[in-house]
Write an enzyme that holds these catalytic residues in place. Sequence first.
Site, mmCIF file in Angstrom:
data_model
loop_
_atom_site.group_PDB
_atom_site.id
_atom_site.type_symbol
_atom_site.label_atom_id
_atom_site.label_comp_id
_atom_site.label_asym_id
_atom_site.label_seq_id
_atom_site.Cartn_x
_atom_site.Cartn_y
_atom_site.Cartn_z
ATOM 1 C CG HIS A 170 51.894 14.006 -16.064
ATOM 2 N ND1 HIS A 170 51.807 13.620 -17.390
ATOM 3 C CD2 HIS A 170 52.463 15.245 -16.069
ATOM 4 C CE1 HIS A 170 52.286 14.586 -18.164
ATOM 5 N NE2 HIS A 170 52.698 15.581 -17.382
ATOM 6 C CB SER A 171 55.871 14.816 -14.553
ATOM 7 O OG SER A 171 57.079 15.478 -14.773
ATOM 8 C CG MET A 172 57.551 13.499 -8.486
ATOM 9 S SD MET A 172 57.322 14.698 -7.142
ATOM 10 C CE MET A 172 55.520 14.720 -7.018
ATOM 11 C CB SER A 189 51.537 10.220 -18.036
ATOM 12 O OG SER A 189 51.169 11.366 -18.757
ATOM 13 N NE ARG A 209 61.751 14.976 -14.298
ATOM 14 C CZ ARG A 209 61.828 13.998 -15.173
ATOM 15 N NH1 ARG A 209 61.664 14.223 -16.435
ATOM 16 N NH2 ARG A 209 62.031 12.775 -14.803
#
Length: 289
Positions: free
Chosen positions: A99-101, A129, A289
């Site tokens: 997710h994100s990073m 994601s 992030r």
Amino acid sequence: MAQNRPSAPRRAPRWVASRPPRPAADVRLFCFPYAGGGTSIFRSWASHLDESVEVCPVLLPGREERFSEPPHTRVTELVPLLADRMASWFDKPFAFFGHSMGGEIAFALAEYLCARGPGTARPGHVFVSGCVPFPGPVQRHTLPDPELLAEVREMNGAPAEFLNSPELIELMLPTLRADFTLAETALPDPASVLPVPLTAFAGTDDPEAGPGQAKAWARHAGGPFEMHELAGDHFFLHDPVPLLDIVGRVLSSGSGPCSSGADPQGPGSDGRRPGPGPGSYGPSAPDSR
């Protein structure tokens, strides 16, 4: 006269945990956290997935039991280490979720493994994601501390106990900034195509990685591609049930991991199959992030 006892050998840091161990599982789901996050994000996930799935959060340097280690700021440095340290876990079919990073890391690691060619274990599916394959409007890692914290607050990316504690901010901000640096510089090459099934998730109210932006992952899919919109902002995965309903369905279907997780070279001396080594790729805090 007292004799000095030899000190116990120092245990090497873990790169992967099982939450919980499921030795009989058919597939491992390796989970990569968002910026500032850790393995606790995925603590409840196993309870929402079938017993055939073993949830395996990845422990990145700079947080939790690896807090004393400097966090990485470049995915090109992190990915070869992950490929090497996680190799013994690639002895059965597996998939990546990030997710994100974590999504940027998952895609980069999958691309790295696939580029090593036949005989190298590779994921049977990749889930990205809350992230996009192009630069965002704000490069948060370049902001002064007050502005960076303001961005985190605006994105609903940290609990109040962090944002209201100067001590916690001083402790965790270096890891958070390093994670933003990695996340915002880990973008795939525009021509990159991943030859495994790819699924993207996006929060309906995420202003920077929403459905309209996240669909750009389709151009990097060399196999089947799915795009799913889930209710919520950037942190929609904090209600994991709708997301895991989809992940579980994919992993139990023909589009999930199959024999691609196993290395045809056969098992090594420790009973697990060898995975890739380094190649050509040159305590939980909040996230955004």
